[in-house]
Design an enzyme around this catalytic site. Structure first.
Site, short mmCIF file in Angstrom:
data_model
loop_
_atom_site.label_atom_id
_atom_site.label_comp_id
_atom_site.label_asym_id
_atom_site.label_seq_id
_atom_site.Cartn_x
_atom_site.Cartn_y
_atom_site.Cartn_z
N ALA A 21 45.38 42.88 41.28
CA ALA A 21 45.75 43.54 40.04
C ALA A 21 47.00 42.92 39.42
CB ALA A 21 45.99 45.02 40.30
N ARG A 36 43.17 39.75 27.10
CA ARG A 36 42.19 40.18 26.09
C ARG A 36 42.26 41.67 25.77
NH1 ARG A 36 36.83 37.82 28.48
NH2 ARG A 36 38.13 37.59 30.35
N ASP A 96 39.65 45.03 38.05
CA ASP A 96 39.16 45.49 36.74
C ASP A 96 37.71 45.98 36.78
OD1 ASP A 96 37.92 43.07 37.10
OD2 ASP A 96 38.69 42.14 35.27
N ASN A 131 28.87 36.15 40.19
CA ASN A 131 29.83 36.72 41.14
C ASN A 131 30.52 37.92 40.48
OD1 ASN A 131 31.89 37.19 42.98
ND2 ASN A 131 33.17 35.51 42.18
N ASN A 149 37.41 43.60 30.49
CA ASN A 149 38.33 42.57 30.01
C ASN A 149 38.91 42.85 28.64
OD1 ASN A 149 38.11 40.52 32.24
ND2 ASN A 149 35.95 40.75 31.70
C1 UD1 Z 1 36.75 36.18 38.66
C2 UD1 Z 1 35.95 35.25 39.57
C3 UD1 Z 1 34.58 35.02 38.94
C4 UD1 Z 1 33.88 36.32 38.74
C5 UD1 Z 1 34.75 37.28 37.92
C6 UD1 Z 1 34.14 38.66 37.91
C7 UD1 Z 1 37.57 33.78 40.60
C8 UD1 Z 1 38.13 32.43 40.64
N1 UD1 Z 1 36.64 34.00 39.71
O1 UD1 Z 1 36.94 35.50 37.44
O2 UD1 Z 1 33.80 34.17 39.78
O3 UD1 Z 1 32.64 36.12 38.08
O4 UD1 Z 1 36.05 37.39 38.49
O5 UD1 Z 1 34.86 39.50 37.04
O6 UD1 Z 1 37.97 34.61 41.38
N2 UD1 Z 1 44.20 38.31 39.52
C9 UD1 Z 1 45.35 38.35 40.26
N3 UD1 Z 1 46.11 37.24 40.37
C10 UD1 Z 1 45.74 36.07 39.79
C11 UD1 Z 1 44.55 36.03 39.04
C12 UD1 Z 1 43.80 37.18 38.93
O7 UD1 Z 1 45.71 39.39 40.82
O8 UD1 Z 1 46.49 35.09 39.94
C13 UD1 Z 1 43.41 39.53 39.41
C14 UD1 Z 1 43.31 40.03 37.97
O9 UD1 Z 1 44.35 40.93 37.69
C15 UD1 Z 1 41.95 40.70 37.93
C16 UD1 Z 1 41.16 39.95 38.98
O10 UD1 Z 1 42.09 39.28 39.79
O11 UD1 Z 1 42.00 42.05 38.26
C17 UD1 Z 1 40.19 38.97 38.35
O12 UD1 Z 1 40.91 38.06 37.59
P1 UD1 Z 1 40.30 37.41 36.30
O13 UD1 Z 1 41.28 36.46 35.75
O14 UD1 Z 1 39.76 38.44 35.40
O15 UD1 Z 1 39.11 36.56 36.96
P2 UD1 Z 1 37.89 35.98 36.22
O16 UD1 Z 1 38.28 34.78 35.49
O17 UD1 Z 1 37.22 37.06 35.48
CA CA Z 2 37.62 39.32 34.83
#
Ligand code: UD1
Ligand code: CA
Length: 451
Positions: A8, A14, A100, A165, A223
């Site tokens: 999180a 967005r 999320d 995924n 998102n």
């Molecule tokens: C991620 C997955 C993707 C999947 C999608 C589903 C990866 C690399 N990709 O992509 O394969 O289809 O979720 O929704 O994992 N977060 C952190 N720290 C970070 C980055 C993200 O805590 O450094 C958390 C965000 O707050 C969020 C979650 O991880 O709650 C997902 O991050 P987000 O950037 O939305 O990942 P996606 O690009 O959607």
């Molecule tokens: Ca996401």
């Protein structure tokens, strides 16, 4: 031990909001709190939430409900899990969950905990008509997952794959932590992807299982505000269905808004445009008519609440409230009462079997039982600086259009005559009259009209 790591730390650009994404609410409860509660329901004993952007806000709101790990800067989902050092030496199964996805159910988490018992990693996938920007799942000939490719790293052909995924995983905890350090950031976003663990484990001959989600609405990520509204709708449908199965009648469930922590009993009837929020409870046999808003309200049995607003207050059995009443700030209405239209109670106790039927403000007061409060009564509880209490004892009668200037006590069975402004205590059984004496001028009425 069963653990869960909730990711999180991202801002959620967005959402176009200063609030961290997971602090947005779905059915009046933040996304992160939904997940914390759901993983616990599925058996998680240790819950670590990885926070970064706006971490103070999340830490304050979720204090005591979860442990925290700080990720600063945010270098990807793999990097997020690396920060959950509290979990490093724990034995057992660990869920890793995108923060999320508020609609996930405990059943789904339980299934993942179960499935990972004979695998080292399980990925919850979904088959979508429009796989949009999700990471794509590549399976091997035996159906195990070979790779997960982020949308931004996909070839045109890979983009056509419609199994995605969801961002929800279960791991054997030791396997998770002993392989995290092998994740690299040589990809389109220069991030450490948790999804790279698939290939890392495969190289070691460890199989990665896929579990396909049964309900795509459940796994949908949030998102932006449109997806937030969709998640809200989905969750509301689910909450309402559950209450209807438990005997609550809803005239139109699509226009009935019930928060995730609300408690209802059978034979409650809810009309459209009723909002029940916070820790509101409504007991058996009570009907809530349209346009009522209840937040942290406790409503007893066999009441009728009509077009009213009740916040942080309690109404006991067999009461009618409204239309257009406003009860707030720790007011308590004892049973068998009638609170009528345009009545406001603030921080007031209102005794058993009393009446307050029209156009009245009662603030900071203790009203006894069998008291009648006439129309247009006002407790004058505020002198511009301080608030004072008004006490009206059992059986007293307050006539219409009376001002009770606090601090003031009206004794048992005392009467305050209509139109009075009472500034002094009224002893038990006495009558107070505080108004100008009337004078009649013979014939003046006709004279005036003929002028
Ligand atoms: C991620 C997955 C993707 C999947 C999608 C589903 C990866 C690399 N990709 O992509 O394969 O289809 O979720 O929704 O994992 N977060 C952190 N720290 C970070 C980055 C993200 O805590 O450094 C958390 C965000 O707050 C969020 C979650 O991880 O709650 C997902 O991050 P987000 O950037 O939305 O990942 P996606 O690009 O959607
Ligand atoms: Ca996401």
């Amino acid at each position: 031990m069963k653990s869960a790591i909730l990711m999180a730390a991202g801002k959620g650009t967005r959402m176009q909001s200063d609030l961290p994404k997971v602090m947005h609410k779905v059915c009046q409860k933040t996304m992160v709190e939904h997940l914390i509660d759901t993983v616990k329901q599925a058996g998680a004993e240790k819950v670590v939430t990885v926070v970064g952007y706006g971490h103070e806000v999340i830490e304050k709101a979720m204090e005591g409900k979860t442990e925290f790990a700080l990720q600063e800067p945010q270098l990807g989902t793999g990097h997020a899990v690396m920060q959950a050092k509290q979990c490093e030496h724990v034995q057992g199964e660990t869920l890793v969950v995108n923060g999320d996805c508020p609609c996930l159910t405990a059943d789904t988490f339980e299934e993942l905990y179960q499935e990972v018992k004979d695998a080292k990693m399980v990925v919850l996938t979904a088959i979508l008509d429009d796989p949009s920007a999700y990471g794509r799942i590549i399976r091997d000939e035996n159906g195990f997952i070979q790779r997960i490719i982020e949308f931004k790293d996909c070839t045109e052909d890979e983009k056509k794959i419609n199994e995605i995924n969801t961002g929800i995983y279960a791991f054997d905890n030791e396997t998770l932590f002993s392989n995290l350090k092998d994740i690299q950031n040589n990809n389109a976003q220069s991030e450490y992807y948790i999804t790279d663990l698939v290939e890392i484990l495969n190289k070691k001959g460890l199989k990665v299982k896929a579990v396909i989600a049964k309900d795509n609405e459940e796994v949908a990520g949030v998102n932006d505000k449109y997806e937030l509204a969709r998640a809200n709708q989905e969750m509301q449908k689910r909450i309402n269905k559950e209450w209807m199965k438990k005997g609550v009648t809803m005239i139109n469930p699509d226009a009935t808004y019930i928060g995730a922590d609300v408690k209802l009993e059978a034979e409650v009837i809810l009309y459209p445009n009723v909002y029940l929020e916070g820790n509101t409870t409504v007991q058996r046999g009570t009907t809530i008519l349209p346009q009522s808003f209840l937040d942290n309200a406790i409503i007893g049995k066999d009441c009728v609440i009509d077009s009213s607003r009740i916040t942080d207050s309690e109404v006991k059995d067999n009461c009618t409230v409204g239309p257009f009443a406003h009860l707030r700030m720790h007011s308590v209405v004892e049973s068998k009462n009638r609170i009528g239209n345009f009545v406001e109670f603030k921080n007031t106790n209102f005794g058993f079997d009393s009446r307050c039927a029209h156009l009245t403000y009662i603030g900071d007061s203790d009203i006894g039982s069998k008291v009648n409060i006439g129309c247009g009564v006002v407790t004058v509880n505020y002198d511009g600086k301080n608030k004072f209490r008004t006490v009206v004892k059992d059986g007293a009668f307050i006539g219409s259009n009376v001002n009770l200037i606090a601090p003031l006590t009206v004794g048992e069975n005392a009467v305050v005559a209509a139109g009075s402004t009472a500034t002094e205590d009224v002893p038990d059984g006495d009558m107070a009259i505080g108004r100008c004496r009337q004078e009649n001028k013979p014939g003046y009425g006709t004279k005036y009209k003929n002028k």
